[in-house]
Scaffold this active site. Structure first.
Site, PDB file in Angstrom:
ATOM      1  N   ASP A 213      11.119   3.783   5.543  1.00 14.69           N
ATOM      2  CA  ASP A 213      10.925   2.341   5.691  1.00 14.69           C
ATOM      3  C   ASP A 213      12.204   1.721   6.222  1.00 14.69           C
ATOM      4  O   ASP A 213      13.293   2.277   6.040  1.00 14.69           O
ATOM      5  CB  ASP A 213      10.569   1.726   4.326  1.00 14.69           C
ATOM      6  CG  ASP A 213       9.757   0.441   4.453  1.00 14.69           C
ATOM      7  OD1 ASP A 213      10.221  -0.470   5.166  1.00 14.69           O
ATOM      8  OD2 ASP A 213       8.686   0.339   3.834  1.00 14.69           O
TER       9      ASP A 213
ATOM     10  N   ILE B 277       0.827  -1.204   0.000  1.00 17.29           N
ATOM     11  CA  ILE B 277       0.000   0.000   0.000  1.00 17.29           C
ATOM     12  C   ILE B 277       0.863   1.256   0.000  1.00 17.29           C
ATOM     13  O   ILE B 277       0.582   2.219  -0.718  1.00 17.29           O
ATOM     14  CB  ILE B 277      -0.948   0.000   1.217  1.00 17.29           C
ATOM     15  CG1 ILE B 277      -1.996  -1.108   1.073  1.00 17.29           C
ATOM     16  CG2 ILE B 277      -1.626   1.359   1.386  1.00 17.29           C
ATOM     17  CD1 ILE B 277      -2.851  -1.304   2.309  1.00 17.29           C
TER      18      ILE B 277
ATOM     19  N   TYR C  25      -4.152  -8.148  15.780  1.00 19.94           N
ATOM     20  CA  TYR C  25      -4.051  -7.206  14.664  1.00 19.94           C
ATOM     21  C   TYR C  25      -5.250  -6.264  14.692  1.00 19.94           C
ATOM     22  O   TYR C  25      -5.108  -5.042  14.576  1.00 19.94           O
ATOM     23  CB  TYR C  25      -4.000  -7.976  13.354  1.00 19.94           C
ATOM     24  CG  TYR C  25      -4.021  -7.117  12.114  1.00 19.94           C
ATOM     25  CD1 TYR C  25      -2.846  -6.538  11.637  1.00 19.94           C
ATOM     26  CD2 TYR C  25      -5.205  -6.892  11.410  1.00 19.94           C
ATOM     27  CE1 TYR C  25      -2.855  -5.752  10.484  1.00 19.94           C
ATOM     28  CE2 TYR C  25      -5.223  -6.109  10.266  1.00 19.94           C
ATOM     29  CZ  TYR C  25      -4.051  -5.544   9.803  1.00 19.94           C
ATOM     30  OH  TYR C  25      -4.060  -4.756   8.675  1.00 19.94           O
TER      31      TYR C  25
ATOM     32  N   SER D 231      -7.568  -0.479   9.107  1.00 21.22           N
ATOM     33  CA  SER D 231      -8.036  -1.684   8.428  1.00 21.22           C
ATOM     34  C   SER D 231      -9.532  -1.798   8.630  1.00 21.22           C
ATOM     35  O   SER D 231     -10.099  -1.242   9.574  1.00 21.22           O
ATOM     36  CB  SER D 231      -7.349  -2.921   9.006  1.00 21.22           C
ATOM     37  OG  SER D 231      -7.941  -4.116   8.531  1.00 21.22           O
TER      38      SER D 231
ATOM     39  N   LYS E 241      -5.619  -2.027  15.127  1.00 22.92           N
ATOM     40  CA  LYS E 241      -6.289  -1.189  14.138  1.00 22.92           C
ATOM     41  C   LYS E 241      -7.491  -0.455  14.733  1.00 22.92           C
ATOM     42  O   LYS E 241      -7.777   0.687  14.364  1.00 22.92           O
ATOM     43  CB  LYS E 241      -6.712  -2.034  12.930  1.00 22.92           C
ATOM     44  CG  LYS E 241      -5.536  -2.650  12.179  1.00 22.92           C
ATOM     45  CD  LYS E 241      -4.517  -1.605  11.743  1.00 22.92           C
ATOM     46  CE  LYS E 241      -3.395  -2.187  10.916  1.00 22.92           C
ATOM     47  NZ  LYS E 241      -2.442  -1.164  10.438  1.00 22.92           N
TER      48      LYS E 241
ATOM     49  N   ASP F 101      12.698   3.202  11.359  1.00 23.83           N
ATOM     50  CA  ASP F 101      12.010   2.223  12.190  1.00 23.83           C
ATOM     51  C   ASP F 101      10.900   2.982  12.897  1.00 23.83           C
ATOM     52  O   ASP F 101      11.151   3.737  13.835  1.00 23.83           O
ATOM     53  CB  ASP F 101      12.985   1.609  13.199  1.00 23.83           C
ATOM     54  CG  ASP F 101      12.313   0.597  14.121  1.00 23.83           C
ATOM     55  OD1 ASP F 101      11.070   0.439  14.052  1.00 23.83           O
ATOM     56  OD2 ASP F 101      13.028  -0.022  14.930  1.00 23.83           O
TER      57      ASP F 101
ATOM     58  N   GLY G   9       3.035  -1.179   8.691  1.00 28.12           N
ATOM     59  CA  GLY G   9       2.301  -2.139   9.509  1.00 28.12           C
ATOM     60  C   GLY G   9       2.766  -3.559   9.265  1.00 28.12           C
ATOM     61  O   GLY G   9       3.389  -3.854   8.248  1.00 28.12           O
TER      62      GLY G   9
END
Length: 257
Positions: free
Chosen positions: A37, A18, A150, A137, A154, A57, A86
């Site tokens: 990243d 994404i 997870y 999400s 979110k 990080d 993520g």
């Protein structure tokens, strides 16, 4: 004119999936993009879009601050922060619970957004404008029995977005969340064929990038935008919560004479 033209954007987790799709779309719309990243592949994506890469990080506040400062140093300002980095859940919640992975999950998925918000707001508050997008999400809007940890991270991201947005609105800053369904990214890995066999849509990362641009164009704040395979994109309509005010019909006992 594109809402991206002439803007400077920071995208965490922009090396793939994404994040890379958002970086490419923003660059094609006229934005200058900094990819943050841990994966050095981000350098390749940055070269492709004539942007910049900074190893970051997101679980470290100092790294988030450094990424924001790199964007302002290279391009003179920062207008958009996409807090997208993520990781997915590994193991089960009961039989195969891994405390060390749980900590990693929270560090990247939640701390990364918290620290990214702080770093971006330092710049946005000073300049009196800015837009923040956090990748949550669809699992943050409903139950997710297969990935409860997870989903918990979110849900937390969406709660954070909705709670911070009104605090910074008078500073000219918008804060919104993207809530994609299953997306064809490395997080899903080998599970994609099984998900598709169940008749569940797996969308491309480019679809999320399209909705991300739309959120910026609309200019709202404190919203969570589902990214699903049907219908026109729009903010999720949260239900009204029960009132916490005192019952106006409550009878107050008379004082004893």
């Amino acid at each position: 004119m594109s809402p991206l033209d002439g803007k400077v954007a920071l995208v965490t987790g922009g090396a793939s999936g994404i994040g890379a799709a958002i970086a490419r779309r923003f660059a094609s719309g006229g934005a200058r993009v900094v990819i943050a990243d841990v994966d050095p592949v981000g350098e390749t994506v940055a070269r492709e879009i004539a942007g910049a890469f900074v190893r970051t990080d997101v679980a470290r506040l100092a790294d988030n601050i450094a990424a924001v400062r790199t964007a302002t140093k290279l391009f003179g300002s920062l207008d958009i922060a996409v807090l997208n980095a993520g990781i997915g859940e590994q193991g089960g919640f009961i039989e195969d619970f891994r405390p060390e992975h749980y900590r990693d999950l929270v560090s990247v998925n939640l701390d990364g957004v918290v620290y990214g918000l702080h770093a971006a707001l330092e710049i946005f508050t000073e300049q009196g404008s800015g837009a923040i997008l956090a990748t949550a999400s669809l699992a943050g809007l409903s139950e997710s029995p297969m990935n409860p940890l997870y989903a918990a991270t979110k849900h937390a991201v969406i709660g954070l977005v909705r709670s911070v947005a009104p605090v910074v609105a008078d500073r000219g800053v918008t804060v919104n969340a993207l809530c994609p369904t299953f997306i064809d990214t490395p997080i899903l890995g080998e599970a994609i064929p099984f998900i598709s066999d169940m008749g569940v849509a797996v969308l491309s990362p480019e679809r999320v990038a399209e909705v991300a641009e739309l959120v910026l164009a609309r200019g709202g704040t404190g919203q969570a935008w589902p990214v699903v395979p049907h219908g026109e994109p729009g903010p999720f309509a949260f239900p009204d919560i029960p009132s916490i005010m005192s019952d106006p019909n409550r009878q107050v006992p008379e004082a004893a004479s």
